[in-house]
Design an enzyme around this catalytic site. Structure first.
Site, PDB file in Angstrom:
ATOM      1  CB  ALA A 168      44.141 128.027   4.024  1.00 44.62           C
ATOM      2  CG  HIS A 192      44.534 126.671  -4.107  1.00 46.13           C
ATOM      3  ND1 HIS A 192      45.598 126.086  -4.366  1.00 46.13           N
ATOM      4  CD2 HIS A 192      45.112 127.609  -5.232  1.00 46.13           C
ATOM      5  CE1 HIS A 192      46.244 125.589  -4.893  1.00 46.13           C
ATOM      6  NE2 HIS A 192      45.988 127.475  -5.787  1.00 46.13           N
ATOM      7  CB  VAL A 194      46.407 121.907  -3.270  1.00 47.85           C
ATOM      8  CG1 VAL A 194      47.124 121.734  -4.446  1.00 47.85           C
ATOM      9  CG2 VAL A 194      46.209 123.100  -2.536  1.00 47.85           C
ATOM     10  CE  LYS A 195      45.612 125.592   1.374  1.00 52.71           C
ATOM     11  NZ  LYS A 195      45.495 127.047   0.570  1.00 52.71           N
ATOM     12  CG  HIS A 196      40.223 120.060   3.519  1.00 53.10           C
ATOM     13  ND1 HIS A 196      40.534 120.635   4.220  1.00 53.10           N
ATOM     14  CD2 HIS A 196      40.877 118.342   4.591  1.00 53.10           C
ATOM     15  CE1 HIS A 196      41.537 119.924   4.736  1.00 53.10           C
ATOM     16  NE2 HIS A 196      41.586 119.394   4.901  1.00 53.10           N
TER      17      HIS A 196
END
Ligand code: PLP
Length: 397
Positions: A168, A192, A194-196
């Site tokens: 993740a 999500h 906030v992910k890359h």
């Protein structure tokens, strides 16, 4: 020295700098709107295209996109055949989803401690925790740094275990000369915000194994299939389908996947910017007394989801809580990743206890996540450094 904001002084920043956030541009908005005007809202051509592009990007044969990363982990545990009585080894220093997915299927998460340098799961402790009930390992590429995949895959082979890598944090990370997503039996990525890269909510499993791929597809849609190779009765009309097992509705929509495709085009630029920011952080923070910068293994080229420092607490008068709240008052979006999973009340109720993973528990006491996302300006990073200097100078012995 300027008065700390938490004591009534002026904060370093006027506006709050979050620890992570999405990066959405006009092109992203356009592709979503275009898809909304098309014939497909949920499963349509964009889902397939997104899956193919993710598979190609990481170098895997198959990719299955699902409604979120947690659903993806649930599906992977299902495909791995996890059930009642099975043990699955994972790390405590992770988001609860890495262990919850085992519980969903009646299995038992077993926590192996972390390596005190990398903060990733300690491979020797994995081996110590293997029993005749162990069925799988869920290692997590914490902050984006790849786990020691060669050693973990070797262990899995020796004990006949399935490896579900929770990546993740790590899309785009290279382990030796390969991208994560192409190495473990199954690899999970999350989209999500906030992910890359993001699809709002979303996740994917990549695999090179056709059997696992078919199980994942089935699980995503109620266990229902129209595939004549899988159905028990092929003499019915074209309306006919069969439910072969109990699955879920874990589908992702076509407009989310349109966004995912557009985001994927920018992933390498995002990673480049994250690495630039990390280099500046490393450079400035390695000179700051009382701060330990992240250790980087030579086998992993991290795509950097999180930047986590360790405070040498013995050098300060305050504890992590005081320092954390003081940084937040300066409008710096600090965070803590993570509360060790086995210390949550729910897990305690299941019988897990403090002391189970002493290294993770000790590391947890001193970690702070600093803001890191591709739209951060160098001036934003300078604010973080200034706030850290201001706060740490105040608390330093
Ligand atoms: C984000 C994340 C997930 C999946 O989260 P979703 O919000 O369900 O996409 C799983 N494991 C880890 C370690 C994560 O950080």
């Amino acid at each position: 020295m300027d008065k700390l904001a938490i004591l009534g002084g002026t904060p370093i920043r006027k506006d709050y700098l979050p620890y992570g956030r999405q990066n959405i541009d006009e092109e992203d908005i356009k592709v979503i709107v275009d898809t909304l005007k098309s014939d497909y809202l949920t499963t349509g051509p964009k889902v397939k295209e997104f899956e193919e592009k993710i598979a190609k990007y990481v170098g895997a044969k198959y990719a299955v996109a699902l409604s979120n990363g947690t659903a993806a982990l649930h599906a992977a545990c299902y495909a791995a055949g996890i059930g009642e009585g099975d043990e699955v080894i994972t790390t405590p220093l992770t988001f609860a989803a890495s262990a919850n997915c085992v519980l969903y299927l009646g299995g038992t998460p077993v926590f192996a401690d972390i390596d005190p340098k990398t903060y990733n799961i300690d491979v020797e402790d994995i081996e110590r925790k293997i029993t005749d009930k162990t069925k799988a390992i869920i290692p997590v590429d914490y902050t984006g740094q790849a786990v020691d995949l060669d050693k973990i895959m070797e262990l899995a082979k020796k004990y006949n275990l399935i490896v579900i890598e929770d990546s993740a944090h790590a899309i785009g990370t290279e382990y030796k000369d390969k991208k994560v997503g192409s190495i473990a039996d199954m690899t999970e990525f999350s989209f999500h915000p906030v992910k890359h890269i993001t699809t709002g909510e979303g996740g994917v499993i990549t695999t090179n194994d056709k059997d696992l791929y078919e199980k994942l597809i089935l699980f995503r849609t109620h266990g229902i299939t129209r595939d004549s190779d899988l159905m028990t009765d092929n003499n019915q009309g074209s309306w006919y389908y069969e439910q072969l097992d109990l699955g879920f509705n874990y589908r992702i929509t076509d407009f989310q996947c349109a966004l995912g495709i557009s985001q994927l085009n920018k992933l390498d630029d995002f990673i480049h910017r994250r690495r630039e920011l990390v280099n500046i952080y490393n450079d400035k923070l390695s000179k700051m007394d009382g701060v330990i910068t992240p250790y980087e293994s030579k086998d992993s080229n991290s795509s950097w989801h999180l930047y986590v420092i360790q405070l040498e607490l013995e050098k300060f008068n305050g504890d992590r809580k005081e320092i954390f709240e003081a940084l937040k008052a300066e409008n710096i979006g600090v965070n803590v990743h993570y509360i060790p999973v086995h210390l949550h009340p729910y897990y305690k109720k299941l019988g897990y206890e403090k002391g189970l993973c002493p290294v993770a528990e000790r590391v947890y006491e001193g970690i702070i996540t600093l803001p890191l996302h591709p739209s951060m300006k160098n001036e934003d990073l300078d604010d973080v450094i200034m706030a850290l200097e201001k706060v740490l100078d105040y608390y330093r012995k």
